[in-house]
Design a protein around this motif. Structure first.
Motif, short mmCIF file in Angstrom:
data_model
loop_
_atom_site.label_atom_id
_atom_site.label_comp_id
_atom_site.label_asym_id
_atom_site.label_seq_id
_atom_site.Cartn_x
_atom_site.Cartn_y
_atom_site.Cartn_z
N ASP A 59 53.39 77.61 -59.76
CA ASP A 59 52.77 78.66 -60.18
C ASP A 59 52.75 78.41 -62.01
O ASP A 59 51.99 79.21 -62.39
CB ASP A 59 54.41 80.04 -60.14
N GLU A 76 47.71 74.85 -70.84
CA GLU A 76 47.23 73.34 -70.61
C GLU A 76 47.91 72.31 -70.81
O GLU A 76 48.90 71.07 -70.14
CB GLU A 76 45.50 73.53 -70.44
N ARG A 124 50.82 71.50 -68.18
CA ARG A 124 50.60 71.02 -66.77
C ARG A 124 51.27 70.02 -66.25
O ARG A 124 51.54 70.09 -65.16
CB ARG A 124 49.22 71.10 -66.23
N GLU A 135 53.06 84.14 -54.66
CA GLU A 135 52.27 83.55 -54.85
C GLU A 135 52.02 84.15 -56.33
O GLU A 135 51.39 84.88 -56.13
CB GLU A 135 50.89 83.33 -54.77
N GLY A 136 51.45 82.89 -57.31
CA GLY A 136 51.07 83.57 -58.60
C GLY A 136 52.21 84.81 -59.12
O GLY A 136 51.39 84.85 -60.24
N LYS A 170 50.17 76.05 -62.46
CA LYS A 170 48.75 76.93 -62.74
C LYS A 170 48.44 78.47 -63.80
O LYS A 170 46.86 78.13 -63.76
CB LYS A 170 48.42 77.41 -60.89
N SER A 171 49.62 78.33 -64.11
CA SER A 171 49.00 79.56 -64.95
C SER A 171 50.11 79.57 -66.48
O SER A 171 49.71 79.90 -67.34
CB SER A 171 50.24 81.47 -64.28
N GLY A 172 50.53 78.34 -66.58
CA GLY A 172 51.35 78.22 -67.71
C GLY A 172 50.20 77.46 -69.29
O GLY A 172 49.02 77.15 -68.45
N LEU A 184 53.83 85.27 -62.42
CA LEU A 184 54.19 84.35 -63.96
C LEU A 184 55.50 84.88 -64.19
O LEU A 184 55.73 86.11 -64.68
CB LEU A 184 53.60 85.79 -64.68
N THR A 225 61.75 80.33 -65.02
CA THR A 225 61.17 79.22 -63.60
C THR A 225 62.23 77.05 -63.22
O THR A 225 62.85 77.54 -62.17
CB THR A 225 59.39 78.33 -64.29
#
Length: 173
Positions: free
Chosen positions: A79, A86, A89, A48-49, A82-84, A51, A57
């Protein structure tokens, strides 16, 4: 690989926690992400998490989809969501919904599978309508939305069991 995935048995009454102390289910899982008994041999989980670039991806998720592991592909998309940025999303969340919709369909959950496939199709179409081809990272978003809606209809009819590997979509055009 966590202790439970390596075959260890969880002590009675203890709770699975990650290194930060958050509750996490460390039970091993099968290829569709279903929990297996502690001590069973499971499929390696996606970390998880992580980058990744959008291209990484897409490539990693495609490899997992091709291997019949849509639950794991969903975690890769999650991932990115949640990390990209806004602004992206909705795209990554929609792709995660497509992957988990395929997961539910393969598990035999026709209602949840069809609902998530349609929700994901709507999300990626909505996102693409304002972005055009330039923002799709080489993915055929219209084709993916069509694939998801067609599969949702088949799943609801209950015509045949869904094989996640055989039904895996091609993300690229």
């Amino acid at each position: 690989m966590g202790d439970a995935e390596a075959g260890a048995v969880r002590p009675e009454g203890s709770r699975d926690r990650d290194v930060a102390g958050r509750a996490r289910n460390a039970r091993p899982r099968d290829g569709l992400g279903r929990p297996l008994p502690y001590g069973a041999q499971g499929v390696a989980r996606q970390p998880e998490g992580v980058l990744r670039t959008p291209q990484e991806t897409v490539a990693e998720a495609q490899a997992l989809l091709d291997a019949g592991k849509p639950f794991h592909a969903h975690e890769v998309f999650e991932d990115a969501w949640k990390s990209g940025p806004e602004s992206e999303r909705t795209l990554w969340r929609g792709l995660a919904q497509l992957a988990v919709g395929l997961t539910h369909a393969a598990r035999g959950n026709t209602t949840g599978g069809a609902r998530l496939l349609r929700r994901g199709a709507g999300a990626i179409e909505g996102w693409a309508s304002g972005k055009g081809e330039a923002g799709s990272y080489g993915m055929d978003l219209a084709g993916l939305a069509g694939w998801a809606r067609a599969l949702a209809e088949r799943v609801e009819r209950g015509a045949e069991p869904v094989d996640a590997g055989a039904e895996a979509p091609r993300l690229g055009s």
